[in-house]
Design a protein around this motif. Structure first.
Motif, mmCIF file in Angstrom:
data_model
loop_
_atom_site.group_PDB
_atom_site.id
_atom_site.type_symbol
_atom_site.label_atom_id
_atom_site.label_comp_id
_atom_site.label_asym_id
_atom_site.label_seq_id
_atom_site.Cartn_x
_atom_site.Cartn_y
_atom_site.Cartn_z
ATOM 1 N N ASP A 161 0.817 -1.220 0.000
ATOM 2 C CA ASP A 161 0.000 0.000 0.000
ATOM 3 C C ASP A 161 0.848 1.267 0.000
ATOM 4 O OD1 ASP A 161 -2.371 -1.391 -0.020
ATOM 5 O OD2 ASP A 161 -2.541 -1.478 2.160
ATOM 6 N N GLU A 162 2.162 1.124 0.184
ATOM 7 C CA GLU A 162 3.040 2.287 0.247
ATOM 8 C C GLU A 162 3.484 2.707 -1.155
ATOM 9 O OE1 GLU A 162 6.131 0.847 2.730
ATOM 10 O OE2 GLU A 162 4.971 1.015 4.592
ATOM 11 N N ASP A 163 3.521 4.006 -1.400
ATOM 12 C CA ASP A 163 3.985 4.526 -2.692
ATOM 13 C C ASP A 163 5.506 4.495 -2.735
ATOM 14 O OD1 ASP A 163 1.430 5.129 -3.694
ATOM 15 O OD2 ASP A 163 1.371 6.975 -2.524
ATOM 16 N N ILE A 164 6.048 3.965 -3.827
ATOM 17 C CA ILE A 164 7.497 3.819 -3.982
ATOM 18 C C ILE A 164 8.019 4.854 -4.980
ATOM 19 C CG2 ILE A 164 9.341 2.276 -4.755
ATOM 20 C CD1 ILE A 164 8.080 1.468 -2.089
ATOM 21 N N PHE A 165 9.053 5.602 -4.566
ATOM 22 C CA PHE A 165 9.668 6.594 -5.452
ATOM 23 C C PHE A 165 11.182 6.410 -5.556
ATOM 24 C CE2 PHE A 165 5.773 8.684 -3.989
ATOM 25 C CZ PHE A 165 5.229 9.090 -5.199
ATOM 26 N N GLU A 166 11.757 5.591 -4.690
ATOM 27 C CA GLU A 166 13.206 5.412 -4.672
ATOM 28 C C GLU A 166 13.528 3.919 -4.722
ATOM 29 O OE1 GLU A 166 16.979 6.230 -1.644
ATOM 30 O OE2 GLU A 166 15.022 7.129 -1.227
ATOM 31 N N VAL A 167 14.340 3.515 -5.705
ATOM 32 C CA VAL A 167 14.661 2.099 -5.914
ATOM 33 C C VAL A 167 16.173 1.922 -5.952
ATOM 34 C CG1 VAL A 167 14.366 0.108 -7.446
ATOM 35 C CG2 VAL A 167 12.536 1.811 -7.242
ATOM 36 N N ASP A 168 16.681 0.903 -5.228
ATOM 37 C CA ASP A 168 18.124 0.645 -5.211
ATOM 38 C C ASP A 168 18.579 -0.038 -6.507
ATOM 39 O OD1 ASP A 168 18.416 1.778 -2.742
ATOM 40 O OD2 ASP A 168 18.277 -0.113 -1.642
ATOM 41 N N GLN A 169 17.896 -1.138 -6.872
ATOM 42 C CA GLN A 169 18.264 -1.914 -8.049
ATOM 43 C C GLN A 169 17.029 -2.192 -8.896
ATOM 44 O OE1 GLN A 169 21.339 -2.749 -8.900
ATOM 45 N NE2 GLN A 169 22.298 -1.946 -7.038
ATOM 46 N N PRO A 170 17.137 -2.133 -10.234
ATOM 47 C CA PRO A 170 15.978 -2.418 -11.094
ATOM 48 C C PRO A 170 15.358 -3.790 -10.827
ATOM 49 C CG PRO A 170 17.763 -1.452 -12.379
ATOM 50 C CD PRO A 170 18.322 -1.710 -11.011
ATOM 51 N N LYS A 171 16.207 -4.789 -10.565
ATOM 52 C CA LYS A 171 15.689 -6.143 -10.325
ATOM 53 C C LYS A 171 14.769 -6.172 -9.108
ATOM 54 C CE LYS A 171 17.128 -10.928 -9.570
ATOM 55 N NZ LYS A 171 18.278 -11.841 -9.344
ATOM 56 N N ASP A 172 15.085 -5.350 -8.105
ATOM 57 C CA ASP A 172 14.245 -5.291 -6.907
ATOM 58 C C ASP A 172 12.834 -4.843 -7.262
ATOM 59 O OD1 ASP A 172 16.496 -5.970 -5.451
ATOM 60 O OD2 ASP A 172 16.991 -3.899 -4.944
ATOM 61 N N LEU A 173 12.726 -3.865 -8.171
ATOM 62 C CA LEU A 173 11.408 -3.371 -8.580
ATOM 63 C C LEU A 173 10.630 -4.442 -9.338
ATOM 64 C CD1 LEU A 173 9.390 -1.006 -8.823
ATOM 65 C CD2 LEU A 173 10.524 -0.404 -10.969
ATOM 66 N N PHE A 174 11.299 -5.143 -10.252
ATOM 67 C CA PHE A 174 10.643 -6.215 -11.005
ATOM 68 C C PHE A 174 10.084 -7.278 -10.059
ATOM 69 C CE2 PHE A 174 13.084 -4.490 -14.569
ATOM 70 C CZ PHE A 174 12.204 -4.643 -15.626
ATOM 71 N N LEU A 175 10.924 -7.737 -9.123
ATOM 72 C CA LEU A 175 10.505 -8.799 -8.208
ATOM 73 C C LEU A 175 9.432 -8.313 -7.241
ATOM 74 C CD1 LEU A 175 13.947 -10.486 -7.431
ATOM 75 C CD2 LEU A 175 12.073 -11.428 -8.788
ATOM 76 N N VAL A 201 5.592 -5.227 -16.660
ATOM 77 C CA VAL A 201 5.565 -5.354 -18.116
ATOM 78 C C VAL A 201 6.050 -4.080 -18.809
ATOM 79 C CG1 VAL A 201 4.041 -5.692 -20.106
ATOM 80 C CG2 VAL A 201 3.743 -7.097 -18.055
ATOM 81 N N THR A 202 5.714 -2.925 -18.251
ATOM 82 C CA THR A 202 6.025 -1.650 -18.909
ATOM 83 C C THR A 202 7.290 -0.988 -18.372
ATOM 84 O OG1 THR A 202 4.597 -0.443 -17.353
ATOM 85 C CG2 THR A 202 3.594 -1.214 -19.405
ATOM 86 N N ALA A 203 7.969 -1.610 -17.415
ATOM 87 C CA ALA A 203 9.192 -1.017 -16.849
ATOM 88 C C ALA A 203 10.300 -0.966 -17.896
ATOM 89 C CB ALA A 203 9.659 -1.823 -15.641
#
Length: 421
Positions: A161-175, A201-203
């Motif tokens: 439910d939390e909005d994400i704006f900061e990502v360490d690694q692209p793979k983390d976002l996919f998973l 799919v759209t990343a």
């Protein structure tokens, strides 16, 4: 090792001492790795809440080698206790070590076939390593895996439910989005699942990856269940790699979606049976069955657009159900889920379709609309801030400058100085 323990005990009180201790621990890294599991008794001499940095280095060395089930069981409790009580400021001096320990902890609970034991400590670990609630860490996917394996779907929803704006690694976002989508499917939250799978799919991606392919398969099925349709055309912002290749890896699913659009259940079931082994191997057979069930619902919903009243037997005949009783069960479930508005007369077996009773003027509805507006305004402000920060980023400006040099302005037609009218 005894001297190292003494240093840890004496240099864990203030920032300056911790800086010196960190240097000592880095120098002792190879020695710690060489001792490995024999270091476990040293942890009894340390307090994980006071000596967190030193405890972390020793624990990381203890868990670096492959462990048997007995050894994993022995180190599991000290690791869980450390995660729960460690000092946030100290572990953030060596975040990569902390992530390594937490990942090994996840491996241990899976090795012991007790994923539920890892859910609460892993959530605590995420909160301690996060810079803010908008930060997606490398531990988010690990936590969601444990939630999936232990069927603790509600625990997983707490971070989705939390909005994400900061990502360490692209793979983390996919998973994160893929596992999150699976958790939402488990909770029948198909709208949220569709949003998360859509993000995978759209990343942006330079090469096709297995996570995106598996997400696209589930994206197709969830689209059929939730929307009653699927479009093969992806948004313009989807990477060209995904645009070109995803469909090639998912042909049975594309064929299934095409048969769904006909509204003919027999044709859909034929395609589902034809590729049954493929769907089963992908662990998507349950979603295919739900898609079949949703097809009956869509056909019933179409009837509400044409008729005011209809008998249960006529509904069964129209949507290809076996009996009036089966049609009644479908209609009752749809009324309960708020998918249609109707009443059933048990005496004569007639169904009366009604208009949506929602007038959008209750206090609850006004509060809901206001909450949505406030969230959209906050998101707009956040995007504006991010856009301003990116516009001032030296790396971005340097890249834009390089891109401009590739264009030769002499290739363009000159602007005429005057026009003949």
């Amino acid at each position: 090792m005894e001297a190292l323990v003494v240093n840890i005990q004496g240099l864990s009180t203030n920032a300056a001492d911790l800086s010196n201790l960190h240097i000592i621990l880095k120098q002792a890294h190879e020695s710690l790795q060489a001792e490995s599991i024999r270091l476990l008794p040293l942890l009894d001499q340390l307090d994980p809440s006071l000596h967190s940095l030193g405890y972390l280095y020793i624990l990381e060395a203890c868990t670096s080698a492959a462990l048997s089930k007995e050894q994993a069981s022995a180190v599991l409790l000290p690791t869980a206790r450390f995660i729960n009580s460690c000092d946030k400021e100290q572990i953030q001096l060596a975040p990569e070590k902390f992530v390594s320990v937490c990942r090994r902890f996840k491996d241990f609970v899976m090795q012991l076939e007790a994923p539920l034991r890892g859910v609460a400590p892993m959530l605590t670990a995420i909160r301690k390593i996060q810079s803010s609630s908008e930060h997606l860490t490398s531990l988010h996917p690990e936590f969601l895996v444990l939630c999936l394996l232990s069927k603790s779907y509600k625990a997983g929803l707490s971070i989705l439910d939390e909005d994400i704006f900061e990502v360490d690694q692209p793979k983390d976002l996919f998973l994160y989005c893929y596992y999150g989508g699976m958790i939402c499917i488990g909770q029948k939250s198909f709208r949220k699942a569709l949003e998360l799978l859509h993000n995978v799919v759209t990343a942006p991606m330079s090469v096709i990856n297995a996570i995106a392919v598996e997400a696209y398969k589930k994206y197709i099925l969830v689209s059929l269940i939730h929307n009653g349709q699927f479009s093969t055309s992806l948004p313009k912002y989807t990477s060209s790699v995904a645009q070109r290749n995803l469909k090639n890896f998912c042909q049975p699913y594309i064929e299934l979606a095409t048969s769904y659009s006909t509204g003919k259940i027999a044709e859909f079931e034929t395609v589902a049976q034809k590729h049954r082994e493929k769907f089963d191997n992908d662990n998507n057979l349950g979603l295919v069955k739900q898609a079949i069930s949703s097809m009956y619902k869509r056909n019933i919903q179409r009837l509400t657009q044409t008729y005011l009243t209809l008998s249960l037997q006529d509904i069964a005949n129209s949507v290809q159900l076996n009996s009036a009783k089966e049609a009644e069960m479908h209609v009752l479930q749809m009324i309960q889920d708020g998918e249609i508005f109707a009443t059933i007369n048990q005496k004569d077996g007639m169904v009366s379709f009604l208009e949506d009773p929602e007038q959008y003027k209750t206090c609850q509805m006004i509060e809901h609309i206001d909450s949505s507006i406030q969230r959209i305004m906050a998101l707009s402000r956040k995007l504006t801030t991010m856009n301003e920060n990116i516009s001032c980023d030296p790396m971005f400006l340097a890249k834009v400058g390089r891109e401009r040099q590739r264009f030769d302005f002499d290739d363009f037609d000159p602007v005429p100085q005057r026009f003949n009218i």
